[in-house]
Motif scaffolding. Sequence first.
Motif, mmCIF file in Angstrom:
data_model
loop_
_atom_site.group_PDB
_atom_site.id
_atom_site.type_symbol
_atom_site.label_atom_id
_atom_site.label_comp_id
_atom_site.label_asym_id
_atom_site.label_seq_id
_atom_site.Cartn_x
_atom_site.Cartn_y
_atom_site.Cartn_z
ATOM 1 N N GLY A 16 57.502 33.843 13.597
ATOM 2 C CA GLY A 16 58.914 34.605 14.329
ATOM 3 C C GLY A 16 58.772 33.947 15.998
ATOM 4 O O GLY A 16 57.914 32.985 16.200
ATOM 5 N N ARG A 17 59.726 34.496 16.613
ATOM 6 C CA ARG A 17 59.836 34.063 18.062
ATOM 7 C C ARG A 17 59.979 32.397 18.115
ATOM 8 O O ARG A 17 59.673 31.633 18.887
ATOM 9 N N THR A 18 60.728 31.968 17.105
ATOM 10 C CA THR A 18 61.223 30.718 16.880
ATOM 11 C C THR A 18 62.391 30.011 18.082
ATOM 12 O O THR A 18 62.951 30.912 18.560
ATOM 13 N N PRO A 19 62.125 28.602 18.524
ATOM 14 C CA PRO A 19 63.333 28.302 19.423
ATOM 15 C C PRO A 19 64.466 28.337 18.829
ATOM 16 O O PRO A 19 64.894 28.219 17.951
ATOM 17 N N LEU A 20 65.463 28.637 19.967
ATOM 18 C CA LEU A 20 66.945 28.275 19.696
ATOM 19 C C LEU A 20 67.294 27.076 20.614
ATOM 20 O O LEU A 20 67.355 26.834 21.904
ATOM 21 N N VAL A 21 67.554 26.175 19.908
ATOM 22 C CA VAL A 21 67.694 24.676 20.634
ATOM 23 C C VAL A 21 69.220 24.428 20.491
ATOM 24 O O VAL A 21 69.845 24.446 19.409
ATOM 25 N N ASP A 26 80.474 16.335 18.317
ATOM 26 C CA ASP A 26 81.758 16.239 18.261
ATOM 27 C C ASP A 26 82.388 17.134 19.381
ATOM 28 O O ASP A 26 83.493 17.934 19.145
ATOM 29 N N GLY A 27 81.856 17.334 20.411
ATOM 30 C CA GLY A 27 82.639 18.255 21.575
ATOM 31 C C GLY A 27 82.027 19.809 21.202
ATOM 32 O O GLY A 27 82.412 20.654 21.910
ATOM 33 N N ILE A 28 81.348 20.049 20.404
ATOM 34 C CA ILE A 28 80.891 21.531 19.859
ATOM 35 C C ILE A 28 79.455 21.653 20.055
ATOM 36 O O ILE A 28 78.672 20.861 19.774
ATOM 37 N N ARG A 29 79.131 22.711 20.905
ATOM 38 C CA ARG A 29 77.745 22.903 21.126
ATOM 39 C C ARG A 29 77.112 24.085 20.330
ATOM 40 O O ARG A 29 77.775 25.145 20.036
ATOM 41 N N ILE A 30 76.236 23.637 19.116
ATOM 42 C CA ILE A 30 75.713 24.605 18.196
ATOM 43 C C ILE A 30 74.346 24.649 18.713
ATOM 44 O O ILE A 30 73.481 23.791 19.449
ATOM 45 N N TRP A 31 73.895 25.968 18.458
ATOM 46 C CA TRP A 31 72.495 26.175 18.685
ATOM 47 C C TRP A 31 71.251 26.424 17.361
ATOM 48 O O TRP A 31 72.069 27.288 16.550
ATOM 49 N N LEU A 32 70.556 25.776 17.247
ATOM 50 C CA LEU A 32 69.882 25.865 16.043
ATOM 51 C C LEU A 32 68.606 26.946 16.372
ATOM 52 O O LEU A 32 67.938 26.558 17.109
ATOM 53 N N LYS A 33 68.367 27.933 15.337
ATOM 54 C CA LYS A 33 67.035 28.634 15.501
ATOM 55 C C LYS A 33 66.216 28.078 14.446
ATOM 56 O O LYS A 33 66.431 28.202 13.229
ATOM 57 N N LEU A 34 65.500 27.703 14.565
ATOM 58 C CA LEU A 34 64.279 26.631 14.182
ATOM 59 C C LEU A 34 63.398 27.288 13.346
ATOM 60 O O LEU A 34 62.060 27.382 13.852
ATOM 61 N N GLN A 37 59.929 26.206 12.411
ATOM 62 C CA GLN A 37 58.889 26.292 13.309
ATOM 63 C C GLN A 37 57.548 27.503 12.833
ATOM 64 O O GLN A 37 56.420 27.748 13.414
ATOM 65 N N ASN A 38 57.948 28.189 11.887
ATOM 66 C CA ASN A 38 56.904 29.060 11.486
ATOM 67 C C ASN A 38 55.926 28.388 10.551
ATOM 68 O O ASN A 38 56.084 27.229 10.029
ATOM 69 N N GLU A 157 64.007 41.501 13.820
ATOM 70 C CA GLU A 157 63.263 40.426 14.220
ATOM 71 C C GLU A 157 64.169 39.249 14.607
ATOM 72 O O GLU A 157 64.432 38.987 15.651
ATOM 73 N N THR A 158 64.732 38.812 13.235
ATOM 74 C CA THR A 158 65.595 37.416 13.354
ATOM 75 C C THR A 158 66.796 37.776 14.360
ATOM 76 O O THR A 158 67.216 36.848 15.284
ATOM 77 N N GLY A 159 67.601 38.701 13.944
ATOM 78 C CA GLY A 159 68.932 39.065 14.568
ATOM 79 C C GLY A 159 68.643 39.262 15.934
ATOM 80 O O GLY A 159 69.299 38.863 17.113
ATOM 81 N N PRO A 160 67.632 40.191 16.364
ATOM 82 C CA PRO A 160 67.590 40.480 17.810
ATOM 83 C C PRO A 160 67.204 39.242 18.494
ATOM 84 O O PRO A 160 67.619 39.090 19.740
ATOM 85 N N GLU A 161 66.184 38.436 18.148
ATOM 86 C CA GLU A 161 65.680 37.183 18.810
ATOM 87 C C GLU A 161 67.119 36.293 19.013
ATOM 88 O O GLU A 161 67.212 35.986 19.897
#
Length: 296
Positions: A16-21, A26-34, A37-38, A157-161
Amino acid sequence: MTWDLTALPGPFAAVGRTPLVPIWIDGIRIWLKLEGQNPTGSVKDRAAVAMLRGRIRSGELHPESIILDASNGNMASALACYGRALGLETHIVCTAPTATERQMIDLFGATLIENDLGPHLHDGHRKCLELVNRRDQPYCYLDQLHNPNNPRAHETETGPEILRGLPGVRLIVGSLGTGGTMLGVGRAVRRLRVMVAAVTAAPGSRMPGLGSFADGDRVSPFITQAEEERLFSACEQVTTHEATHWQRALVDHGLSCGLQTGAVVAAALTLAHKHNLRDGTVVISGDAGWKTWPTP
């Protein structure tokens, strides 16, 4: 010997506590919950640890137990790892595991049981019940298809993170296999104005971590619960070709993610364009690149 739930050995503390990158496409910022890394490279580590903790807490898992569950992929690696850390024998019913999964099972000394009852995960569930009912082994069956600690790990955990990492999240997109991850995340954000989208494999496409429901995969109880609770704003189907394309494209951003992640990125971009979201989209990246190596 007993286990202290506040200080379980080895890799338990690293889950858990994985990074959000953030990345721009194409002009859209998406955030990857990696989630790759577990410790064993996938989101399944969270459910594995939550189920093991639950069985220890209830007294069903003890030092004389043999851990048992069915898996068609990432859960097999996770259980092999955490079972070894606990010093327990682990048996995994697995149909056609990938070469990587076989290597992980061998590395941690788990036992692979070939499933002779059918190719799907629910067939593996039936095989596990058959083994338990023989009563000739001290099995502790975790049962990822029905164990409430599977989705609970993601609700608590995942949702609240994700919410802490990106308070302005508008859309969360993740793959649908057993449904535990997305049921839990959906429950975590249901009182907020956050869309949750589930991604499955298109007809004729099979990918690790994505259900191929159009081709015979059975809808799990967790998916049924999510549908009954109306947690999903959308369900998107993705082809293997689309998933492979975006898995390769992530390499240009310096990220090595698995084919499952490529599929989720493809769906996330489609939905971001549809809803005119230039930011605030989170992709649950369920696997590391070394689990299913990107094609050069």
